[in-house]
Scaffold this motif. Structure first.
Motif, mmCIF file in Angstrom:
data_model
loop_
_atom_site.group_PDB
_atom_site.id
_atom_site.type_symbol
_atom_site.label_atom_id
_atom_site.label_comp_id
_atom_site.label_asym_id
_atom_site.label_seq_id
_atom_site.Cartn_x
_atom_site.Cartn_y
_atom_site.Cartn_z
ATOM 1 N N GLY A 52 0.769 -1.096 0.068
ATOM 2 C CA GLY A 52 0.076 0.084 0.029
ATOM 3 C C GLY A 52 0.725 1.240 -0.068
ATOM 4 O O GLY A 52 0.652 2.283 -0.834
ATOM 5 N N ASP A 53 1.922 1.266 0.755
ATOM 6 C CA ASP A 53 2.818 2.374 0.959
ATOM 7 C C ASP A 53 3.393 2.517 -0.536
ATOM 8 O O ASP A 53 3.624 3.810 -0.969
ATOM 9 N N ILE A 54 3.880 1.453 -1.188
ATOM 10 C CA ILE A 54 4.442 1.764 -2.430
ATOM 11 C C ILE A 54 3.432 2.078 -3.688
ATOM 12 O O ILE A 54 3.909 3.127 -4.418
ATOM 13 N N ILE A 55 2.441 1.885 -3.630
ATOM 14 C CA ILE A 55 1.255 2.174 -4.326
ATOM 15 C C ILE A 55 1.082 3.753 -4.215
ATOM 16 O O ILE A 55 1.081 4.555 -5.092
ATOM 17 N N ASN A 56 0.920 4.091 -2.924
ATOM 18 C CA ASN A 56 0.913 5.578 -2.541
ATOM 19 C C ASN A 56 1.885 6.346 -3.252
ATOM 20 O O ASN A 56 1.703 7.533 -3.450
ATOM 21 N N ARG A 57 3.222 5.821 -2.943
ATOM 22 C CA ARG A 57 4.221 6.842 -3.566
ATOM 23 C C ARG A 57 4.372 6.829 -4.978
ATOM 24 O O ARG A 57 4.723 7.840 -5.628
ATOM 25 N N MET A 58 3.843 5.707 -5.727
ATOM 26 C CA MET A 58 4.018 5.669 -7.054
ATOM 27 C C MET A 58 2.949 6.392 -7.736
ATOM 28 O O MET A 58 2.780 6.635 -8.861
ATOM 29 N N ILE A 59 1.839 6.639 -6.970
ATOM 30 C CA ILE A 59 0.740 7.457 -7.497
ATOM 31 C C ILE A 59 0.790 9.072 -6.983
ATOM 32 O O ILE A 59 1.010 9.821 -7.933
ATOM 33 N N SER A 60 0.478 9.101 -5.764
ATOM 34 C CA SER A 60 0.642 10.474 -5.002
ATOM 35 C C SER A 60 1.939 11.042 -5.261
ATOM 36 O O SER A 60 1.899 12.184 -5.766
ATOM 37 N N VAL A 70 6.906 18.693 -1.869
ATOM 38 C CA VAL A 70 7.387 18.021 -2.762
ATOM 39 C C VAL A 70 8.916 17.241 -2.407
ATOM 40 O O VAL A 70 9.442 16.325 -2.930
ATOM 41 N N GLN A 71 9.537 17.921 -1.525
ATOM 42 C CA GLN A 71 10.691 17.474 -1.101
ATOM 43 C C GLN A 71 10.596 16.042 -0.400
ATOM 44 O O GLN A 71 11.419 15.189 -0.531
ATOM 45 N N ALA A 72 9.729 15.964 0.242
ATOM 46 C CA ALA A 72 9.158 14.708 1.034
ATOM 47 C C ALA A 72 9.009 13.781 -0.300
ATOM 48 O O ALA A 72 9.265 12.452 0.127
ATOM 49 N N SER A 73 8.331 14.155 -1.102
ATOM 50 C CA SER A 73 7.981 13.047 -2.181
ATOM 51 C C SER A 73 9.053 12.721 -2.798
ATOM 52 O O SER A 73 9.349 11.635 -3.233
ATOM 53 N N ILE A 74 10.091 13.501 -2.992
ATOM 54 C CA ILE A 74 11.488 13.204 -3.744
ATOM 55 C C ILE A 74 12.090 12.249 -2.961
ATOM 56 O O ILE A 74 12.790 11.287 -3.499
ATOM 57 N N GLU A 75 12.099 12.376 -1.662
ATOM 58 C CA GLU A 75 13.051 11.752 -0.812
ATOM 59 C C GLU A 75 12.448 10.306 -0.835
ATOM 60 O O GLU A 75 13.090 9.242 -1.049
ATOM 61 N N ARG A 76 10.853 10.258 -0.743
ATOM 62 C CA ARG A 76 10.304 8.836 -0.631
ATOM 63 C C ARG A 76 10.309 8.191 -2.097
ATOM 64 O O ARG A 76 10.569 6.968 -1.871
ATOM 65 N N LEU A 77 10.364 8.760 -3.015
ATOM 66 C CA LEU A 77 10.693 8.022 -4.441
ATOM 67 C C LEU A 77 12.209 7.656 -4.773
ATOM 68 O O LEU A 77 12.424 6.734 -5.386
ATOM 69 N N MET A 78 12.957 8.619 -4.224
ATOM 70 C CA MET A 78 14.404 8.165 -4.404
ATOM 71 C C MET A 78 14.655 6.702 -3.322
ATOM 72 O O MET A 78 15.545 5.976 -3.911
ATOM 73 N N GLU A 79 14.107 6.639 -2.411
ATOM 74 C CA GLU A 79 14.280 5.377 -1.591
ATOM 75 C C GLU A 79 13.756 4.077 -2.356
ATOM 76 O O GLU A 79 14.613 3.195 -2.377
ATOM 77 N N LEU A 80 12.724 4.295 -3.144
ATOM 78 C CA LEU A 80 12.361 3.216 -4.002
ATOM 79 C C LEU A 80 13.456 3.055 -5.030
ATOM 80 O O LEU A 80 13.641 1.997 -5.296
ATOM 81 N N ASP A 81 13.837 4.207 -5.731
ATOM 82 C CA ASP A 81 14.644 3.877 -6.977
ATOM 83 C C ASP A 81 15.927 3.621 -6.628
ATOM 84 O O ASP A 81 16.722 3.414 -7.619
#
Length: 548
Positions: free
Chosen positions: A121-129, A309-320
């Motif tokens: 659920g966390d991954i889906i939230n990151r990949m959409i929101s 959006v800084q928090a969003s970038i950090e969260r996506l970088m964790e996945l990537d």
């Protein structure tokens, strides 16, 4: 501390830079069109001032020429404002596709140690929101900041040309408080907390929906609904805190900008009464106040988004940037004769599962991997397939007298059927073709028979029957047999089966095992099982226990 922070910001910028690079030309083109629209808008103000001054006798010239130029500039501004969203939206959709595909590909190639870090659920939230937030920043916010800054400077200079003192009063009265460190820290903390709370809420919702039948069967509906309500309440409280902080910030803006407009109006009335300006200049004042305050207000409105959006970038970088599985060799072995390990050591967290284990498994001699639950049987299969790496020791396979480390052969050498349901939503045919998209109708029928999935022939739509998520609409045994049929379409010669008879009746299980042993008589076959009948059909039994 300052260096660490700046270094982190640079890493975020570098990551977003790689994402935006293929779309730079389109983004620049969009910004230029926006600037053209701004130019037309300012020119329309100038020509409207000229037309009014000519009409009131304060200036000379052609009234209709200036009126016509004003209309032309307004039309140019409208055309610019209509064409810009076409480019922006196209880039936004393409970038969203690229980022989500990039993250999906990376996540599917994550190492076993990285794969369990995040809830689905966390991954889906990151990949959409979070993806939407980052793309909004790159496609809209950053170009808009550049364009808006130019608009502010141009409008300010225009106003300076009419009345420099008024222009500076308006600019100095800008609520710079919103750019303070205190505001930044508060907004960043709220944004990060909101993202985390949103992910937890989506995780609970995803679990509830994925396991709704199980939840109902064990009478846990009220417990799971309470858990959902608990997360919703936390999200609500956080939302109210954001609302209070946002209301305070907006009230500050309204007071300051209302005061700015009133200042310009009174200043203009005073100057007009003293014959210091013309009526055309007065109307230009009123319009330019909006042209100065508007960009300032827009720039300030970007601040919460930039912090968020800084928090969003950090969260996506964790996945990537999660650990990736090492690239496997493309070497295929079509006639492997032996698989083995020497002095195998492996520890899972703090539990030592294998302590110097050595063994050999011959082709044509099916092996039953047995032992108590939790002893490490499935872990051994993952070591065999290279999903996990041993702490010490060698794992190898032989073909025609040559020995290859298991890590140096292709993943395609393995035919793997995991424990439990492993089907996807779609038709039965689509599920089978995942293993071999080029499989013919005859090949599909052959593996269905080999897997004892005869029920498919009795379905009204046959292989074109739609099944739901995780094989919804099929029994567990039916889903298990379709997973085996799909695996038999793979080219590998090392077969790995994990509890494949657990949901089958004894008659079907016996027939299935007979088919597999016949088809795999020259293969290396490993069965993890608790089925006594399957154990008896195997040539060897390897017991795995603590400290094997």
């Amino acid at each position: 501390m300052k260096f660490i922070f700046s270094q982190h910001i640079r890493e975020c910028l570098a990551w977003t830079g790689t994402l935006v690079r293929p779309f730079r030309k389109s983004i620049v083109c969009s910004a230029l069109i926006d600037l053209m629209g701004m130019g037309f808008s300012l020119c329309s103000i100038y020509f409207s001032k000229k037309a009014i001054d000519i009409a009131t006798g304060s200036d000379s010239g052609s009234l209709w020429l200036n009126a016509g130029l004003m209309v032309g500039c307004i039309l140019g501004s409208i055309i610019s404002s209509l064409s810009n969203p076409w480019i922006t939206e196209k880039v936004k959709l393409r970038m969203q596709m690229k980022l989500q595909t990039q993250l999906s590909d990376h996540l599917m190639r994550n190492s076993w140690s990285s794969a369990g870090q995040w809830h689905t659920g966390d991954i889906i939230n990151r990949m959409i929101s979070d993806c939407n937030d980052v793309i909004q920043l790159l496609v809209y916010t950053l170009p808009s900041i550049a364009v808006t800054t130019v608009k502010l400077i141009a409008s300010f200079l225009f106003l300076c040309a009419l009345d420099a003192q008024l222009a500076w009063i308006l600019l100095v009265s800008t609520p710079l408080l919103l750019f303070s460190k205190l505001y930044y820290k508060k907004m960043r903390a709220l944004s990060k907390a909101w993202k985390e709370t949103d992910s937890k809420l989506l995780s609970v919702m995803q679990e509830n929906m994925a396991s709704r039948i199980l939840i109902r069967s064990i009478g846990a509906i009220s417990v799971r609904v309470s858990k959902l309500n608990e997360q919703q309440e936390k999200r609500y409280q956080l939302g109210m805190e954001q609302l209070k902080f946002g209301t305070y910030s907006k009230s500050m803006l309204q007071l300051v900008f209302g005061g700015g407009y009133l200042t310009a109006f009174l200043w203009g009335i005073h100057s007009l009464s003293k014959n210091l300006i013309s009526f055309g200049s007065m109307t230009a004042f009123i319009q330019l106040v909006g042209r100065v305050q508007g960009p300032v207000l827009q720039l300030i409105s970007f601040v919460p988004g930039l912090i968020k959006v800084q928090a969003s970038i950090e969260r996506l970088m964790e996945l990537d940037q999660g650990d990736m599985e090492k690239n496997r060799s493309s070497r295929m072995l079509y006639t492997p004769t032996r698989l083995g390990c020497r002095n195998l050591f492996f520890k899972y967290e703090k539990t030592e599962l294998f302590n110097g284990m050595s063994l050999d498994i011959q082709a044509g001699e099916p092996v039953a991997i047995i032992g108590p639950t939790g002893a490490g049987k499935t872990t051994f299969l993952r070591l065999v397939m290279g999903i996990l790496e041993p702490d010490e020791g060698d794992m190898y396979v032989e073909e025609e007298g040559r020995t290859f480390p298991l890590k140096d052969i292709s993943q395609k050498n393995f035919v793997y059927v995991p424990q439990g349901n492993s089907l996807f939503s779609g038709t039965i045919r689509e599920n089978l073709l995942l293993a071999n998209p080029k499989a013919t109708e005859e090949m599909l029928k052959e593996v269905i028979d080999a897997a004892c999935a005869y029920f498919v022939k009795e379905l009204p739509e046959g292989m074109d029957t739609l099944i739901g998520e995780s094989g919804y609409g099929l029994s567990e045994g039916q889903a298990q047999r379709l997973a085996i049929a799909r695996a038999l379409l793979l080219p590998g010669s090392i077969w790995v089966f994990d509890e494949i008879t657990s949901a089958l009746d004894s008659h079907t299980a016996k027939e299935l095992i007979g088919h597999l042993l016949e088809r795999g008589k020259d293969k290396i076959i490993l069965f993890v099982t608790h089925d006594a009948n399957l154990m008896n059909e195997c040539t060897r039994k390897i017991r795995i226990g603590m400290h094997s």
